[in-house]
Design a protein around this motif. Sequence first.
Motif, PDB file in Angstrom:
ATOM      1  N   ARG A  73     129.020  38.497 -18.413  1.00  0.00           N
ATOM      2  CA  ARG A  73     129.936  39.180 -19.347  1.00  0.00           C
ATOM      3  C   ARG A  73     130.151  40.607 -18.860  1.00  0.00           C
ATOM      4  NH1 ARG A  73     126.167  41.964 -22.717  1.00  0.00           N
ATOM      5  NH2 ARG A  73     124.071  41.106 -22.458  1.00  0.00           N
ATOM      6  N   GLY A  95     125.353  36.988 -24.125  1.00  0.00           N
ATOM      7  CA  GLY A  95     125.774  37.756 -25.298  1.00  0.00           C
ATOM      8  C   GLY A  95     126.497  36.857 -26.293  1.00  0.00           C
ATOM      9  N   VAL A 127     122.004  36.623 -17.483  1.00  0.00           N
ATOM     10  CA  VAL A 127     123.185  36.880 -16.648  1.00  0.00           C
ATOM     11  C   VAL A 127     122.929  38.149 -15.858  1.00  0.00           C
ATOM     12  CG1 VAL A 127     124.819  35.664 -18.126  1.00  0.00           C
ATOM     13  CG2 VAL A 127     124.376  38.093 -18.574  1.00  0.00           C
ATOM     14  N   SER A 139     120.335  40.462 -10.463  1.00  0.00           N
ATOM     15  CA  SER A 139     121.521  41.210 -10.038  1.00  0.00           C
ATOM     16  C   SER A 139     121.340  41.912  -8.691  1.00  0.00           C
ATOM     17  CB  SER A 139     121.927  42.210 -11.124  1.00  0.00           C
ATOM     18  OG  SER A 139     120.843  43.063 -11.445  1.00  0.00           O
TER      19      SER A 139
HETATM   20  N1  LIG Z   1     116.533  41.508 -13.929  1.00  0.00           N
HETATM   21  C1  LIG Z   1     117.673  40.713 -14.329  1.00  0.00           C
HETATM   22  C2  LIG Z   1     117.945  41.002 -15.790  1.00  0.00           C
HETATM   23  C3  LIG Z   1     119.000  40.060 -16.332  1.00  0.00           C
HETATM   24  C4  LIG Z   1     119.226  40.336 -17.801  1.00  0.00           C
HETATM   25  O1  LIG Z   1     118.287  40.571 -18.576  1.00  0.00           O
HETATM   26  N2  LIG Z   1     120.501  40.292 -18.209  1.00  0.00           N
HETATM   27  C5  LIG Z   1     120.840  40.529 -19.573  1.00  0.00           C
HETATM   28  C6  LIG Z   1     122.187  41.234 -19.652  1.00  0.00           C
HETATM   29  S1  LIG Z   1     122.116  42.864 -18.943  1.00  0.00           S
HETATM   30  C7  LIG Z   1     120.948  39.192 -20.304  1.00  0.00           C
HETATM   31  O2  LIG Z   1     121.072  38.152 -19.687  1.00  0.00           O
HETATM   32  N3  LIG Z   1     120.898  39.251 -21.628  1.00  0.00           N
HETATM   33  C8  LIG Z   1     121.055  38.067 -22.435  1.00  0.00           C
HETATM   34  C9  LIG Z   1     122.497  37.686 -22.605  1.00  0.00           C
HETATM   35  O3  LIG Z   1     123.408  38.376 -22.143  1.00  0.00           O
HETATM   36  O4  LIG Z   1     122.707  36.635 -23.252  1.00  0.00           O
HETATM   37  C10 LIG Z   1     118.884  41.061 -13.435  1.00  0.00           C
HETATM   38  O5  LIG Z   1     118.929  42.187 -12.915  1.00  0.00           O
HETATM   39  O6  LIG Z   1     119.752  40.199 -13.239  1.00  0.00           O
END
Ligand SMILES: N[C@@H](CCC(=O)N[C@@H](CS)C(=O)NCC(=O)O)C(=O)O
Length: 199
Positions: free
Chosen positions: A7, A34, A53, A66
């Motif tokens: 997203r 999200g 994500v 990422s």
């Molecule tokens: N260390 C991971 C962290 C990934 C992460 O926590 N992403 C968040 C968004 S910043 C996420 O998936 N949150 C749950 C969602 O969006 O449903 C990376 O850098 O990709």
Amino acid sequence: MLTVYGRHNSSNVAKVLWTLDELGLAYELVKRGGNFGGTDDPVYRAMNPHGRVPTLDDDGVVVWESNAVVRYLAAQYGAGLLWPEAPGERAQADRWMDWASMMLAPVLAPLRKQGLTGDDLKAKRDSAFTQFAVLDHALLDRPFIAGEHFSIGDIPLGPIVHRYVLLPGDKPDCANLERYHRQLMQRPAFIRHVADALS
Ligand SMILES: N[C@@H](CCC(=O)N[C@@H](CS)C(=O)NCC(=O)O)C(=O)O
């Protein structure tokens, strides 16, 4: 075909979309995470067992985390550009990627939440200022974090620096950091995927 699952308003997804635009690569963004949901879907979990994500699918090469995605895209499509080819030179950029995610993002996060007051707030702000001062000093003699050229090292720093610069309240002088932020703001892909996309 490059497909990103994520997203726009996620800082980790922003890093990947920013990288793709810097490299001039076409991609499809499939909305996940999200309010879009879909990250518990078994098909998605088969690609990304963490249900987070972003996830990248490059014709069957699936990458999550990422920073790993940024490294993959830069190595595959940006050799000599975002990806310095000499290992020693590349390490100058790469080290800041891990530092940004492991040391800098965690000290900024509490300051962006409501509810901290008094000594607790002061302790958290001081701890963040200490880390950002390290970055400010590192930028003293260079336009970008690895030297003269924009590289993978700047990508994870970008969203964090943007949010820090916009953080309300008094902050210690950080002229190098502010100059660095102004330079990032010259990049259309940064404006599009970081400045305009993230709160
Ligand atoms: N260390 C991971 C962290 C990934 C992460 O926590 N992403 C968040 C968004 S910043 C996420 O998936 N949150 C749950 C969602 O969006 O449903 C990376 O850098 O990709």
